[in-house]
Design a protein around this motif. Sequence first.
Motif, PDB file in Angstrom:
ATOM      1  N   LYS A 118     -11.102  13.397   2.365  1.00 55.40           N
ATOM      2  CA  LYS A 118     -11.118  11.862   2.246  1.00 55.40           C
ATOM      3  C   LYS A 118     -12.590  11.668   2.714  1.00 55.40           C
ATOM      4  O   LYS A 118     -13.316  12.994   3.503  1.00 55.40           O
ATOM      5  CB  LYS A 118     -10.818  10.623   2.574  1.00 55.40           C
ATOM      6  CG  LYS A 118      -8.668  11.175   2.293  1.00 55.40           C
ATOM      7  CD  LYS A 118      -8.873   9.687   1.091  1.00 55.40           C
ATOM      8  CE  LYS A 118      -7.451   9.844   0.958  1.00 55.40           C
ATOM      9  NZ  LYS A 118      -6.331   9.104   1.007  1.00 55.40           N
ATOM     10  N   ARG A 145       2.035  15.973   0.649  1.00 57.30           N
ATOM     11  CA  ARG A 145       2.278  15.195  -0.895  1.00 57.30           C
ATOM     12  C   ARG A 145       3.814  15.331  -1.084  1.00 57.30           C
ATOM     13  O   ARG A 145       4.588  14.214  -1.638  1.00 57.30           O
ATOM     14  CB  ARG A 145       1.527  15.309  -0.979  1.00 57.30           C
ATOM     15  CG  ARG A 145       1.638  13.872  -2.808  1.00 57.30           C
ATOM     16  CD  ARG A 145       1.259  12.699  -2.448  1.00 57.30           C
ATOM     17  NE  ARG A 145       1.161  11.721  -3.611  1.00 57.30           N
ATOM     18  CZ  ARG A 145       0.374  10.626  -4.227  1.00 57.30           C
ATOM     19  NH1 ARG A 145      -0.149  10.405  -2.751  1.00 57.30           N
ATOM     20  NH2 ARG A 145       1.191  10.035  -5.213  1.00 57.30           N
ATOM     21  N   PHE A 363       2.581   5.232   7.241  1.00 53.61           N
ATOM     22  CA  PHE A 363       3.530   4.714   5.866  1.00 53.61           C
ATOM     23  C   PHE A 363       3.913   2.289   6.304  1.00 53.61           C
ATOM     24  O   PHE A 363       3.931   1.836   5.660  1.00 53.61           O
ATOM     25  CB  PHE A 363       4.998   5.265   6.216  1.00 53.61           C
ATOM     26  CG  PHE A 363       4.782   6.025   4.724  1.00 53.61           C
ATOM     27  CD1 PHE A 363       4.859   6.171   3.376  1.00 53.61           C
ATOM     28  CD2 PHE A 363       4.328   7.117   5.249  1.00 53.61           C
ATOM     29  CE1 PHE A 363       5.084   6.704   2.462  1.00 53.61           C
ATOM     30  CE2 PHE A 363       3.963   8.478   3.896  1.00 53.61           C
ATOM     31  CZ  PHE A 363       4.947   8.327   2.279  1.00 53.61           C
ATOM     32  N   PRO A 370      -2.379  -4.060   2.561  1.00 45.34           N
ATOM     33  CA  PRO A 370      -2.486  -3.990   1.238  1.00 45.34           C
ATOM     34  C   PRO A 370      -1.917  -5.131   0.117  1.00 45.34           C
ATOM     35  O   PRO A 370      -1.941  -6.295  -0.408  1.00 45.34           O
ATOM     36  CB  PRO A 370      -3.159  -3.152   0.738  1.00 45.34           C
ATOM     37  CG  PRO A 370      -2.452  -2.087   1.478  1.00 45.34           C
ATOM     38  CD  PRO A 370      -1.849  -2.409   2.961  1.00 45.34           C
ATOM     39  N   LEU A 426      -4.647  -8.476  -8.424  1.00 44.95           N
ATOM     40  CA  LEU A 426      -5.243  -7.178  -7.693  1.00 44.95           C
ATOM     41  C   LEU A 426      -6.868  -6.908  -8.437  1.00 44.95           C
ATOM     42  O   LEU A 426      -7.602  -5.608  -7.744  1.00 44.95           O
ATOM     43  CB  LEU A 426      -4.333  -5.817  -8.233  1.00 44.95           C
ATOM     44  CG  LEU A 426      -3.128  -5.780  -7.738  1.00 44.95           C
ATOM     45  CD1 LEU A 426      -1.651  -5.132  -8.207  1.00 44.95           C
ATOM     46  CD2 LEU A 426      -3.433  -5.525  -6.044  1.00 44.95           C
ATOM     47  N   SER A 498      -5.886   3.022  -6.346  1.00 44.87           N
ATOM     48  CA  SER A 498      -6.134   4.566  -6.644  1.00 44.87           C
ATOM     49  C   SER A 498      -5.688   4.999  -7.924  1.00 44.87           C
ATOM     50  O   SER A 498      -5.228   4.232  -9.303  1.00 44.87           O
ATOM     51  CB  SER A 498      -6.553   4.661  -5.406  1.00 44.87           C
ATOM     52  OG  SER A 498      -6.792   6.133  -6.060  1.00 44.87           O
ATOM     53  N   ARG A 502      -4.548  11.484  -5.142  1.00 44.39           N
ATOM     54  CA  ARG A 502      -3.826  10.798  -4.650  1.00 44.39           C
ATOM     55  C   ARG A 502      -3.774   9.337  -4.198  1.00 44.39           C
ATOM     56  O   ARG A 502      -4.521   8.581  -3.318  1.00 44.39           O
ATOM     57  CB  ARG A 502      -5.654  10.821  -3.501  1.00 44.39           C
ATOM     58  CG  ARG A 502      -4.905  12.448  -2.485  1.00 44.39           C
ATOM     59  CD  ARG A 502      -5.941  12.542  -1.541  1.00 44.39           C
ATOM     60  NE  ARG A 502      -5.027  12.170   0.181  1.00 44.39           N
ATOM     61  CZ  ARG A 502      -5.469  12.839   0.780  1.00 44.39           C
ATOM     62  NH1 ARG A 502      -6.722  13.512   1.199  1.00 44.39           N
ATOM     63  NH2 ARG A 502      -4.811  12.511   2.480  1.00 44.39           N
ATOM     64  N   CYS A 504      -1.809   5.551  -4.452  1.00 42.03           N
ATOM     65  CA  CYS A 504      -0.622   5.352  -4.279  1.00 42.03           C
ATOM     66  C   CYS A 504       0.784   6.122  -4.304  1.00 42.03           C
ATOM     67  O   CYS A 504       0.969   5.231  -5.407  1.00 42.03           O
ATOM     68  CB  CYS A 504      -0.850   3.700  -3.919  1.00 42.03           C
ATOM     69  SG  CYS A 504       0.398   2.429  -2.970  1.00 42.03           S
ATOM     70  N   LEU A 505       1.466   6.220  -2.815  1.00 45.43           N
ATOM     71  CA  LEU A 505       2.502   6.149  -3.090  1.00 45.43           C
ATOM     72  C   LEU A 505       4.152   4.648  -3.372  1.00 45.43           C
ATOM     73  O   LEU A 505       4.962   5.278  -3.903  1.00 45.43           O
ATOM     74  CB  LEU A 505       3.118   6.950  -2.233  1.00 45.43           C
ATOM     75  CG  LEU A 505       3.498   8.407  -2.424  1.00 45.43           C
ATOM     76  CD1 LEU A 505       4.266   9.408  -1.219  1.00 45.43           C
ATOM     77  CD2 LEU A 505       4.485   9.005  -3.978  1.00 45.43           C
ATOM     78  N   GLY A 506       2.834   3.918  -3.053  1.00 44.91           N
ATOM     79  CA  GLY A 506       3.899   2.285  -3.067  1.00 44.91           C
ATOM     80  C   GLY A 506       3.710   1.505  -4.404  1.00 44.91           C
ATOM     81  O   GLY A 506       4.341   0.391  -4.229  1.00 44.91           O
TER      82      GLY A 506
HETATM   83  C1  HEM Z   1      -0.687  -4.030  -2.574  1.00 44.91           C
HETATM   84  C2  HEM Z   1      -0.636  -2.710  -2.300  1.00 44.91           C
HETATM   85  C3  HEM Z   1      -0.631  -1.631  -2.157  1.00 44.91           C
HETATM   86  C4  HEM Z   1      -2.014  -0.929  -3.298  1.00 44.91           C
HETATM   87  C5  HEM Z   1      -3.360  -2.489  -2.999  1.00 44.91           C
HETATM   88  C6  HEM Z   1      -2.497  -0.349  -2.299  1.00 44.91           C
HETATM   89  C7  HEM Z   1      -3.431   0.300  -2.341  1.00 44.91           C
HETATM   90  C8  HEM Z   1      -3.718   2.164  -2.383  1.00 44.91           C
HETATM   91  C9  HEM Z   1      -4.667   3.738  -2.564  1.00 44.91           C
HETATM   92  C10 HEM Z   1      -6.538   1.925  -3.155  1.00 44.91           C
HETATM   93  C11 HEM Z   1      -4.257   3.767  -1.778  1.00 44.91           C
HETATM   94  C12 HEM Z   1      -5.766   5.525  -1.736  1.00 44.91           C
HETATM   95  C13 HEM Z   1      -6.373   5.472  -0.451  1.00 44.91           C
HETATM   96  C14 HEM Z   1      -7.268   6.204  -0.985  1.00 44.91           C
HETATM   97  O1  HEM Z   1      -7.694   7.265  -2.131  1.00 44.91           O
HETATM   98  O2  HEM Z   1      -8.705   6.439   0.067  1.00 44.91           O
HETATM   99  C15 HEM Z   1      -3.601   4.553  -1.653  1.00 44.91           C
HETATM  100  C16 HEM Z   1      -2.121   4.909  -0.285  1.00 44.91           C
HETATM  101  C17 HEM Z   1      -1.342   4.867  -0.203  1.00 44.91           C
HETATM  102  N1  HEM Z   1      -0.817   4.274  -0.025  1.00 44.91           N
HETATM  103 FE1  HEM Z   1      -0.659   2.573  -0.897  1.00 44.91          FE
HETATM  104  N2  HEM Z   1      -0.609   0.496  -2.217  1.00 44.91           N
HETATM  105  C18 HEM Z   1      -0.642  -0.334  -1.714  1.00 44.91           C
HETATM  106  C19 HEM Z   1       0.766  -0.482  -1.636  1.00 44.91           C
HETATM  107  C20 HEM Z   1       1.316   1.042  -0.545  1.00 44.91           C
HETATM  108  C21 HEM Z   1       3.177   0.853  -0.542  1.00 44.91           C
HETATM  109  C22 HEM Z   1       3.959  -0.077  -0.145  1.00 44.91           C
HETATM  110  C23 HEM Z   1       2.922   1.982   0.116  1.00 44.91           C
HETATM  111  C24 HEM Z   1       4.730   2.268   0.915  1.00 44.91           C
HETATM  112  C25 HEM Z   1       5.152   1.946   1.460  1.00 44.91           C
HETATM  113  C26 HEM Z   1       2.064   2.891   0.327  1.00 44.91           C
HETATM  114  C27 HEM Z   1       1.828   3.567   0.819  1.00 44.91           C
HETATM  115  C28 HEM Z   1       0.396   5.034   0.304  1.00 44.91           C
HETATM  116  C29 HEM Z   1       0.901   6.359   0.919  1.00 44.91           C
HETATM  117  C30 HEM Z   1       1.285   6.822   1.780  1.00 44.91           C
HETATM  118  C31 HEM Z   1      -1.177   6.225   0.936  1.00 44.91           C
HETATM  119  C32 HEM Z   1      -1.450   7.897   0.515  1.00 44.91           C
HETATM  120  C33 HEM Z   1      -1.096   8.952  -0.549  1.00 44.91           C
HETATM  121  C34 HEM Z   1      -1.803  10.272  -0.235  1.00 44.91           C
HETATM  122  O3  HEM Z   1      -3.236   9.977  -0.345  1.00 44.91           O
HETATM  123  O4  HEM Z   1      -0.962  11.012  -0.932  1.00 44.91           O
HETATM  124  N3  HEM Z   1       1.144   1.874  -0.315  1.00 44.91           N
HETATM  125  N4  HEM Z   1      -2.976   3.048  -1.286  1.00 44.91           N
END
Ligand code: HEM
Length: 557
Positions: A118, A145, A363, A370, A426, A498, A502, A504-506
């Motif tokens: 990152k 991961r 988490f 977002p 989105l 993304s 890497r 998003c997990l969610g």
């Molecule tokens: C509208 C809802 C969501 C959006 C738009 C979103 C968007 C993103 C994006 C763009 C990334 C990548 C960030 C990066 O590379 O800098 C990311 C990573 C991540 N998100 Fe989400 N997210 C959302 C909901 C969630 C939810 C509900 C969870 C968990 C309950 C979650 C957990 C994570 C985690 C753990 C990562 C890191 C993944 C990694 O680096 O391996 N996200 N998310």
Amino acid sequence: MIEYSLLLVALNRLIITLALLVLIKFIYNYFKVVRHFSKFPHVKGHCILGNLVDIKTNLLKSDEFAEQQLQIQFMQKHAQPVQKEGVFLAWIFCKPMVFLTNYQSIKLVLSSSKHLEKGDVYYFWHPQMGLGLLTQHVNKWRSRRKMLEPAFHIDNLRNSVETVGKHADSLVKYFQGHVGTVLDVKELMPRAALDIVCDTVLGVSPDAINVPNSSYVRAIMNLKKRVITRLFNPHYWLDFIFYRAQIGKEYKKDIDTINAFSTQVINEWKSRAVKEKKMMNGNDLNGNSNGVTLSSKPAINGSAGAHNPSEANSQVDDDDDVFSSKKRPNLMDILLRHHLDDSITDESLKIDEIDMQDEVNTFIEAGHDPAGVVLTWIMQLLGCHTDIQERVYNEIKETLADVPFPYSWNDLANLTYTEAVIKECLRIRPPVPFLQRILDEDVTYGPYVIPKGECVTLSIFSLHQDPEIYPEPHVFNPDRFLPEQIKSIPPFAFLPFSGGKRGCLGQRFTYMELKMILSRLLLRYRFKSVKPFESIPYAFELVNRPKAPVEILIEQR
Ligand code: HEM
């Protein structure tokens, strides 16, 4: 004495010569960089300050809101017209900032298994998230991961539908008290998303919908503002200045409150797991001796009333069902197993207490902000486009009218038009407008070579405005995402979550969550936005946040 003076003179000369050499090397490198990047599409800026003058109102004093608006205008005015090039450059002092702006250039980075580190901006999340999955360095991230991914297995997602439904109904109740009135949903929706993610991940809800002023909820909400103030005031980048200033002290207090909450909940889980381990007499559910047992169920049941750690304390669930081996380990199960299981000898797979806290905080933050922000934009957009709102309502009514609540994963999956609406929201307001990656090797896109080690910014904001992929990109048109039309959108052209390794997990959880909330709300209420969509200012903060109240008139159906 003379010899001593000669020595001093010689030393002085040596220091001056070395300083000159360093300066010459710096100037040489600088001009090399300038020559290299001058071929990239860019806007000529100030000879020393670069494009900083285009995005700052005053060089000595920061006006966050004005600067945020200038940043958006800068990207719209300069990066959008050259989008076909896929690359855009801005200079901040003598540092080039490379933006990737179309799906071909972004794909080069995200589809690769190389560029996973990152960029610099994630540093601002470290105090809150530490080195959780989102901010973790690539060497540790890979095993982490792999370790945590199973928590998002479809079986677990299916099991979380009921919890999400419960909080969607809390929102329905909240709205019931505001029928016929105008409600600002700008903070309410992130609070609802906070309840959902806390309950799903930790098994405890801060009841942020109804208790917005608990210390934990306030800390979570305040932190977002303070981190942006820090980002916009470079002197605050230095810890020793920031933490001495009033804002830094308040920020630190918020972090302590957040950590106190997560530590308390983690300790609940931990003492329960230790108790189970003793009960199982050293045999875990997977048959490994000396392993920790998996509860596979939140140790603390979701409680609408628990809004601080001490109240959460009393929510221990003694249900025998926790020994069911059919359930898959959830996030806390996995973290605890890797924390407590002595048979895990591989250091990269061990989780200590700090790791556990970092992951929980990650988490909670990544899982609510977002999602809450996009929910706010969805409300605003549906309140402006009441014809689209009625179409969503009709689909929900037809699909779910005869289905017993709390629905099932598959029932919600059938809401095709609702999903198209969510996707269009989105697209038009991507909650995460920028991503940053450090390049692990040179990347060549057309005539442009971006050198290894460069920090590139992937502009999801620009990507989603590409008129070649999304004709009339400013128009809210969910039909683009209906099953037939969506086929014409190339891979890596729609990236709210993304993409690549890497990503998003969610993501799947979020679609279910948003569909559940929309279903429960729209079956009861009709919404009308007080202001037009375009009139609500927004900002490229760490998420794409509305910067004015998002006022919705609520009518009973
Ligand atoms: C509208 C809802 C969501 C959006 C738009 C979103 C968007 C993103 C994006 C763009 C990334 C990548 C960030 C990066 O590379 O800098 C990311 C990573 C991540 N998100 Fe989400 N997210 C959302 C909901 C969630 C939810 C509900 C969870 C968990 C309950 C979650 C957990 C994570 C985690 C753990 C990562 C890191 C993944 C990694 O680096 O391996 N996200 N998310």
